[in-house]
Write a protein that holds these residues in place. Structure first.
Motif, PDB file in Angstrom:
ATOM      1  N   GLY A 118      12.089  32.552   8.163  1.00 15.42           N
ATOM      2  CA  GLY A 118      11.796  33.776   7.267  1.00 15.42           C
ATOM      3  C   GLY A 118      10.666  32.524   7.266  1.00 15.42           C
ATOM      4  N   ASN A 119       9.416  33.863   6.186  1.00 16.34           N
ATOM      5  CA  ASN A 119       7.531  33.095   6.811  1.00 16.34           C
ATOM      6  C   ASN A 119       6.718  33.318   4.665  1.00 16.34           C
ATOM      7  OD1 ASN A 119       5.002  33.078   6.827  1.00 16.34           O
ATOM      8  ND2 ASN A 119       5.453  34.320   8.583  1.00 16.34           N
ATOM      9  N   THR A 120       6.582  32.378   4.259  1.00 16.62           N
ATOM     10  CA  THR A 120       5.696  32.546   2.826  1.00 16.62           C
ATOM     11  C   THR A 120       4.827  33.068   3.077  1.00 16.62           C
ATOM     12  OG1 THR A 120       5.628  30.170   2.577  1.00 16.62           O
ATOM     13  CG2 THR A 120       8.231  31.409   2.135  1.00 16.62           C
ATOM     14  N   GLY A 121       3.957  32.713   4.550  1.00 12.69           N
ATOM     15  CA  GLY A 121       2.651  32.947   4.906  1.00 12.69           C
ATOM     16  C   GLY A 121       2.070  31.175   4.872  1.00 12.69           C
ATOM     17  N   THR A 122       2.310  30.509   3.871  1.00 11.28           N
ATOM     18  CA  THR A 122       2.619  29.098   4.948  1.00 11.28           C
ATOM     19  C   THR A 122       3.436  27.879   5.195  1.00 11.28           C
ATOM     20  OG1 THR A 122       0.951  29.323   2.815  1.00 11.28           O
ATOM     21  CG2 THR A 122       0.912  26.988   3.366  1.00 11.28           C
ATOM     22  N   GLN A 123       4.773  29.122   5.172  1.00 12.16           N
ATOM     23  CA  GLN A 123       5.450  27.977   5.217  1.00 12.16           C
ATOM     24  C   GLN A 123       6.408  28.859   6.702  1.00 12.16           C
ATOM     25  OE1 GLN A 123       9.010  26.278   3.265  1.00 12.16           O
ATOM     26  NE2 GLN A 123       7.270  24.152   3.612  1.00 12.16           N
ATOM     27  N   LEU A 124       7.026  28.700   7.433  1.00 12.59           N
ATOM     28  CA  LEU A 124       7.603  29.349   8.272  1.00 12.59           C
ATOM     29  C   LEU A 124       9.304  28.295   8.293  1.00 12.59           C
ATOM     30  CD1 LEU A 124       5.914  29.217  11.777  1.00 12.59           C
ATOM     31  CD2 LEU A 124       6.220  31.049   9.485  1.00 12.59           C
ATOM     32  N   LYS A 125       9.709  29.139   8.177  1.00 14.37           N
ATOM     33  CA  LYS A 125      11.674  28.786   8.236  1.00 14.37           C
ATOM     34  C   LYS A 125      12.136  29.106   9.538  1.00 14.37           C
ATOM     35  CE  LYS A 125      15.831  28.526   5.534  1.00 14.37           C
ATOM     36  NZ  LYS A 125      16.585  28.595   6.740  1.00 14.37           N
ATOM     37  N   VAL A 126      12.397  27.717  10.050  1.00 12.76           N
ATOM     38  CA  VAL A 126      13.068  28.781  11.832  1.00 12.76           C
ATOM     39  C   VAL A 126      14.499  27.466  11.467  1.00 12.76           C
ATOM     40  CG1 VAL A 126      10.922  27.512  12.636  1.00 12.76           C
ATOM     41  CG2 VAL A 126      11.953  25.775  12.483  1.00 12.76           C
ATOM     42  N   SER A 127      14.760  27.041  10.444  1.00 15.76           N
ATOM     43  CA  SER A 127      16.100  26.550  10.363  1.00 15.76           C
ATOM     44  C   SER A 127      17.512  27.826  10.158  1.00 15.76           C
ATOM     45  CB  SER A 127      16.990  25.667   9.630  1.00 15.76           C
ATOM     46  OG  SER A 127      18.400  25.189   9.631  1.00 15.76           O
ATOM     47  N   ARG A 128      18.047  27.961  10.951  1.00 13.66           N
ATOM     48  CA  ARG A 128      19.317  29.274  10.914  1.00 13.66           C
ATOM     49  C   ARG A 128      19.818  28.770   9.893  1.00 13.66           C
ATOM     50  NH1 ARG A 128      23.469  30.177  15.088  1.00 13.66           N
ATOM     51  NH2 ARG A 128      23.555  31.854  14.221  1.00 13.66           N
ATOM     52  N   LEU A 129      20.247  28.122   9.261  1.00 14.15           N
ATOM     53  CA  LEU A 129      21.379  27.576   7.410  1.00 14.15           C
ATOM     54  C   LEU A 129      19.749  28.061   6.464  1.00 14.15           C
ATOM     55  CD1 LEU A 129      22.980  24.874   8.475  1.00 14.15           C
ATOM     56  CD2 LEU A 129      24.007  27.994   9.262  1.00 14.15           C
ATOM     57  N   THR A 130      20.476  28.124   5.446  1.00 14.53           N
ATOM     58  CA  THR A 130      20.192  28.337   4.407  1.00 14.53           C
ATOM     59  C   THR A 130      20.655  27.001   3.080  1.00 14.53           C
ATOM     60  OG1 THR A 130      19.396  30.859   4.531  1.00 14.53           O
ATOM     61  CG2 THR A 130      19.722  29.620   2.190  1.00 14.53           C
ATOM     62  N   THR A 131      20.647  26.398   3.066  1.00 17.58           N
ATOM     63  CA  THR A 131      20.911  25.914   1.813  1.00 17.58           C
ATOM     64  C   THR A 131      22.000  26.773   0.764  1.00 17.58           C
ATOM     65  OG1 THR A 131      19.144  24.475   1.549  1.00 17.58           O
ATOM     66  CG2 THR A 131      20.686  23.665  -0.176  1.00 17.58           C
TER      67      THR A 131
END
Length: 500
Positions: free
Chosen positions: A232-245
Motif C-alpha cells: 500500500g502507498n499513500t504517497g507519503t506512507q508505505l505499507k509493508v505488512s501483509r496484514l490489514t487490521t
C-alpha cells in the motif's frame, strides 16, 4: 648551309614538330589512363559540375555504408527475436500443459518453475546479444548489458522472491522500478513496527514507488534493513505488512491434512494485527511452525500464510512468516529498488538519406519482453512446500497465462488481471523492425542507383573516347614520323650536295 631559308623558319618548323610530340604524349596518357586530364585544369569548363557530382557520389556512398551497418544490427536483432519468440512460445505451451493437468505432483510444480526460470535466463541471453561491439537492446547505453536478473539460479531467485514476504511484481510499473530515495528530499524515514509502515517526513515524496514493488531499506537499524514488498502507498506512507487490521471477523482456515492434498476447512473468528503480523484464531488449530494454511472470507486478509511461530490456545495466536519491521525508529535511511533492465530509452537514430532518419533501436524493456519476463518470474518464485510456493498460489498461473499470451499477441482474450497492459507485443515489434529493414533496403537501393547515374555523368566528363583517342594518336604518330623524315631530308639538301 641548309635549304630552310632562315633561322626563324627553322625554329618554327621545330616548334611544330615539338607541339606534335606534346600532343602525342597527351594522347598516349589519355589512352593509358582513359582520362581526359590528370587534374581539373585540363577539363576546366566541366570542373565545377564534376566536383559537385563527385561530392554527391561520396555522400551517397557514405549513406550506403552506414545503412549497411544499420542493416547488420537489425538482422542481428531479428535473429535474437526469433530465439526470444521460440522461448516465449515454449514457455506458454508448457504453462498451458501444467494448467490443464489437474493432478499436479511436486515434480510437476518444480519442473514448471525450473522451466520458467530457465526461460528467463534464455531471455536474458538473447536480449543481451551484440553486434559490432554494441548491445542491441539497451537503447543508448550500447556498452551496458541490458538485462540483469536478480539471481543466476532458481534457488537464489526463490531466496529473493519467496512468494510470501517478498513477491514478484505483477505490474509493469513495479517490475521496472529503479530508484534510490534521497534523504534531502524525503527527510527522515519513520519505521513503525506496530503498524508495518514506513513514512517519509516530507509529504508525497514516496509517490514514485508503486504498490507491488520490491524495495530494500538501508541506513536503518539492522532489523529494518531488509527487503519488503509494498502492499500500500499513500504517497507519503508505505505499507509493508501483509496484514490489514481486521476482526474479530468470521472466516475460514483451510489446510492440507496429508500428502494427498485433501483439505480440511475450519470456520473460526479471526483477528488480524499488522506490524506484529499475528492472526488470532478462536479455535485450536494444532498448527506447528512451517505449516501453511489459507484464509478465506475476510475483508482484506484472504491469502496463503506460513506459521513462523504459534501460541496455542484456544484461541491460538499465530505469528506468520513475513518481512516484519523490527524496530520503531525515525532515521535518515534510504529505500532502493533495482530494475532488471539496465539500459535506457534513448532511440538510436539512423539517417538513411539526406532528409530522413529512422529509429533502429529495440529496447529489452519493451512491453513485449517485459510481460514475458514478468510471467516467468511469477511462476518461478516461491519454493515448493512453503506458503509462497506455486502449489499454494495457483492464481499465479492465470496471471502468467494472460501475460505470456499478451506478450505474444496483444490483446489477450481475457481481462487483464493486474490492470491495463501496454499494447506492444512481439508480433508488432518484429513487424516494425521489418518495416524499418525494408525502408533502409529500399533507400539503399535508391542510393546505389543514384551512384550509378553519377558514375555515368562523371565518366562522360572525365573519360576520353578511347577509340577516338587511339585514332588521333595513330594519326599524330604518323604525322610526327613524316615530320622527322622531312626534316632529315631537308637538312641533307645543302648547296654542296646540289653542286655535286
Amino acid at each position: 648551309m641548309t635549304r630552310i631559308a632562315t633561322y626563324g623558319s627553322n625554329q618554327m618548323y621545330l616548334s611544330r614538330v615539338t607541339a606534335l610530340n606534346e600532343r602525342i604524349n597527351k594522347l598516349t596518357l589519355q589512352v593509358l589512363t582513359e582520362k581526359k586530364s590528370q587534374n581539373y585544369t585540363g577539363i576546366s569548363k566541366d570542373s565545377n559540375r564534376l566536383i559537385n557530382f563527385e561530392n554527391e557520389k561520396a555522400r551517397a556512398n557514405a549513406f550506403i555504408t552506414n545503412n549497411d551497418m544499420a542493416q547488420t544490427r537489425i538482422k542481428a536483432a531479428d535473429v535474437s527475436m526469433t530465439a526470444v519468440e521460440k522461448t516465449m512460445k515454449a514457455f506458454k505451451d508448457r504453462l498451458e500443459t501444467f494448467y490443464a493437468n489437474e493432478n499436479r505432483s511436486q515434480q510437476d510444480v518444480e519442473n514448471i518453475q525450473n522451466w520458467a526460470f530457465q526461460s528467463m535466463i534464455d531471455m536474458q541471453s538473447y536480449l543481451s546479444s551484440s553486434a559490432d561491439g554494441q548491445y542491441l537492446f539497451s537503447g543508448g547505453r550500447v556498452s551496458t548489458e541490458p538485462v540483469k536478473l536478480a539471481a543466476g539460479s532458481l534457488a537464489g531467485f526463490q531466496d529473493i522472491y519467496d512468494g510470501n514476504s517478498v513477491t514478484y511484481p505483477t505490474t509493469r510499473a513495479a517490475h521496472m522500478l529503479d530508484i534510490t530515495t534521497d534523504t534531502s528530499i524525503t527527510g527522515n524515514l519513520s519505521f513503525n513496527a506496530a503498524n508495518g509502515t514506513i513514512t517519509a517526513a516530507n509529504a508525497g515524496t514516496l509517490s514514485d514507488i508503486p504498490v507491488g514493488s520490491r524495495i530494500t531499506a538501508a541506513g536503518a537499524a539492522a532489523g529494518n534493513n531488509q527487503s519488503y514488498t509494498v502492499v500500500g502507498n499513500t504517497g507519503t506512507q508505505l505499507k509493508v505488512s501483509r496484514l490489514t487490521t481486521e476482526g474479530p471477523t468470521a472466516g475460514t482456515i483451510s489446510y492440507y491434512t496429508d500428502d494427498s492434498k485433501s483439505t480440511t476447512n475450519v470456520a473460526a473468528n479471526l483477528t488480524f494485527v499488522p506490524g506484529t503480523d499475528t492472526i488470532t484464531v478462536s479455535n485450536a488449530t494444532g498448527f506447528t511452525a512451517g505449516q501453511t494454511f489459507t484464509v478465506a472470507g475476510t475483508t482484506g486478509n484472504d491469502g496463503v500464510y506460513e506459521v513462523q511461530s504459534i501460541t496455542a490456545g484456544p484461541p491460538d495466536t499465530i505469528t506468520i512468516a513475513s518481512a516484519k519491521i523490527g524496530t520503531t525508529e525515525t532515521v535518515a535511511a534510504t529505500l532502493s529498488a533495482d530494475s532488471w533492465y539496465q539500459g535506457d530509452n534513448i532511440n538510436i537514430e539512423q539517417r538513411i538519406d539526406q532528409n530522413r532518419t529512422v529509429s533502429i533501436g529495440v529496447f529489452a524493456s519493451d512491453p513485449a519482453f517485459e510481460k514475458a519476463i514478468r510471467a516467468m518470474g511469477m511462476i518461478a518464485q516461491g519454493a515448493y512446500g512453503t506458503s509462497g510456493g506455486l502449489e499454494n498460489n495457483l492464481d499465479r498461473i492465470e496471471g502468467a497465462r494472460f501475460l505470456i499470451q499478451d506478450a505474444l499477441n496483444h490483446p489477450a482474450s481475457a481481462s487483464p488481471p493486474f490492470g491495463p497492459e501496454a499494447s506492444s507485443d512481439l508480433e508488432s515489434v518484429r513487424s516494425q523492425l521489418g518495416v524499418t529493414q525494408g525502408l533502409i533496403k529500399t533507400t539503399t537501393e535508391t542510393h546505389k542507383s543514384y551512384v550509378g547515374f553519377l558514375d555515368e555523368r562523371i565518366t562522360s566528363m572525365e573519360n576520353v573516347n578511347k577509340e577516338e583517342a587511339i585514332t588521333l594518336l595513330l594519326d599524330d604518330q604518323r604525322a610526327l614520323e613524316a615530320g622527322y623524315q622531312t626534316l632529315a631530308k631537308v637538312r641533307e639538301m645543302s648547296l654542296l650536295n646540289f653542286l655535286n
